[in-house]
Design an enzyme around this catalytic site. Structure first.
Site, short mmCIF file in Angstrom:
data_model
loop_
_atom_site.label_atom_id
_atom_site.label_comp_id
_atom_site.label_asym_id
_atom_site.label_seq_id
_atom_site.Cartn_x
_atom_site.Cartn_y
_atom_site.Cartn_z
N GLY A 166 -3.64 2.62 -5.29
CA GLY A 166 -2.21 2.36 -5.43
C GLY A 166 -1.39 3.59 -5.08
N HIS B 159 -1.52 4.86 3.60
CA HIS B 159 -2.10 3.54 3.29
C HIS B 159 -1.55 2.48 4.23
CE1 HIS B 159 -2.28 5.53 -0.81
NE2 HIS B 159 -3.54 5.22 -0.59
N ASP C 162 -9.36 12.17 3.69
CA ASP C 162 -10.50 12.29 2.77
C ASP C 162 -11.79 12.24 3.60
OD1 ASP C 162 -8.91 12.30 0.34
OD2 ASP C 162 -8.45 10.24 0.85
O1 PAF Z 1 -9.43 7.18 -1.51
C1 PAF Z 1 -9.16 6.56 -2.57
O2 PAF Z 1 -8.01 6.22 -2.84
C2 PAF Z 1 -10.29 6.24 -3.54
O3 PAF Z 1 -11.22 7.27 -3.60
C3 PAF Z 1 -10.97 4.89 -3.26
C4 PAF Z 1 -11.68 4.90 -1.92
C5 PAF Z 1 -9.95 3.77 -3.31
C6 PAF Z 1 -12.03 4.61 -4.35
O4 PAF Z 1 -11.46 4.52 -5.61
#
Ligand code: PAF
Length: 283
Positions: A31, A37, A150
């Site tokens: 979220g 995102h 990441d």
């Molecule tokens: O990158 C993220 O936001 C989190 O590590 C994930 C991949 C949703 C796992 O909780």
């Protein structure tokens, strides 16, 4: 767009979609959705007939003194963004749905989790790999979308699905940045105005590393010294690590060759930011 909290409800939606022979794309998130995102949702939208966004602040990937409690949870806004960018299904479970009893089964990806963030966050990637496995088992996507920001997480998930023959593909999408270069992160909102002003220096240091590698510098120590000088200009930035690792194996490189991942983690007050750049070293 539909939003569900329960695993059995997700499975019902997915069964219907499978009957229509649509490909399923999953964007796993915690979220606090932002432009990074959105780029993942857009990539999923392009590639897949049906797009699921999971929103779950996963407790098992936070250490005891980390920001689980204060992690932002702006659900209304998240749902609005998902709708705007064409997600079909939101899976937003409660912790008790994902962890109904004491979790005794964990996914541990060895070696790739030792360096970079794994060094200071010892159980973090076990929590990430385990929750991603749960999400993959619940949603059974054909594709899952992760951000390059990441990079270690993406490498670990790729290795996990290869090692465990999980039937999906991982798509890694480029890091989205603010105009001044700061990598967009849900944690940027913790920064004070002064910290926010200095934060783009992290990317300046990474760009300098990229330039030196492209010019033929192969010694990571030489580059680290120069990067530290850049970071020293920022009074509020405390570097945690500057590392040069292989992009796939996340093993530290003594001599830079092949595809190099240059990664930084830094503290600004109590906020920890990470960023990285991938550079092809000169042959
Ligand atoms: O990158 C993220 O936001 C989190 O590590 C994930 C991949 C949703 C796992 O909780």
């Amino acid at each position: 767009m539909n939003a569900v909290h329960r695993i059995d409800h997700v499975r019902e939606f997915i069964a219907q979609v499978r009957a229509q022979k649509k490909t399923v794309g999953l964007v796993p998130t915690m979220g606090a959705l932002h432009a990074g995102h959105v780029s993942l949702i857009q990539a999923a939208r392009q590639k897949c007939g049906y797009v699921v966004v999971s929103i779950f602040v996963n407790p098992t990937q936070f250490g005891p003194n980390e920001d689980f409690d204060r992690y932002p949870r702006p659900l209304e806004n998240d749902l609005e963004l998902c709708g705007k960018y064409g997600a079909d299904l939101i899976f937003n479970p409660m912790p008790a749905q994902m962890y109904p009893s004491e979790q005794l089964t964990w996914i541990t990806v060895e070696k790739l989790t030792a360096a970079l963030c794994g060094a200071s966050r010892p159980s973090h990637f076990q929590g990430v790999a385990t929750v991603c496995t749960k999400l993959f088992n619940i949603i059974q996507p054909d594709y899952a979308f992760f951000g390059q920001k990441d990079a270690q997480q993406a490498a670990i998930i790729k290795k996990m699905i290869a090692d465990l023959n999980m039937p999906l593909q991982i798509e890694v999408c480029p890091t989205v940045r603010e105009d001044d270069g700061l990598a967009i992160s849900s944690r940027n909102q913790y920064l004070t105005a002064e910290q926010r002003d200095e934060a783009p220096i992290i990317y300046t240091a990474l760009r300098q590393a990229a330039q030196l590698i492209q010019q033929g510098e192969t010694n990571p120590q030489t580059i680290t010294v120069k990067m530290r000088k850049v970071l020293d200009r920022a009074l509020l930035i405390e570097p945690e690590y500057i590392e040069f690792v292989d992009t796939d194996t996340i093993q530290p490189l003594d001599v830079l060759k092949g595809r190099v991942l240059v990664a930084i983690a830094a503290k600004l007050g109590s906020t920890r930011l990470i960023d990285n750049i991938i550079v092809d070293a000169k042959e």
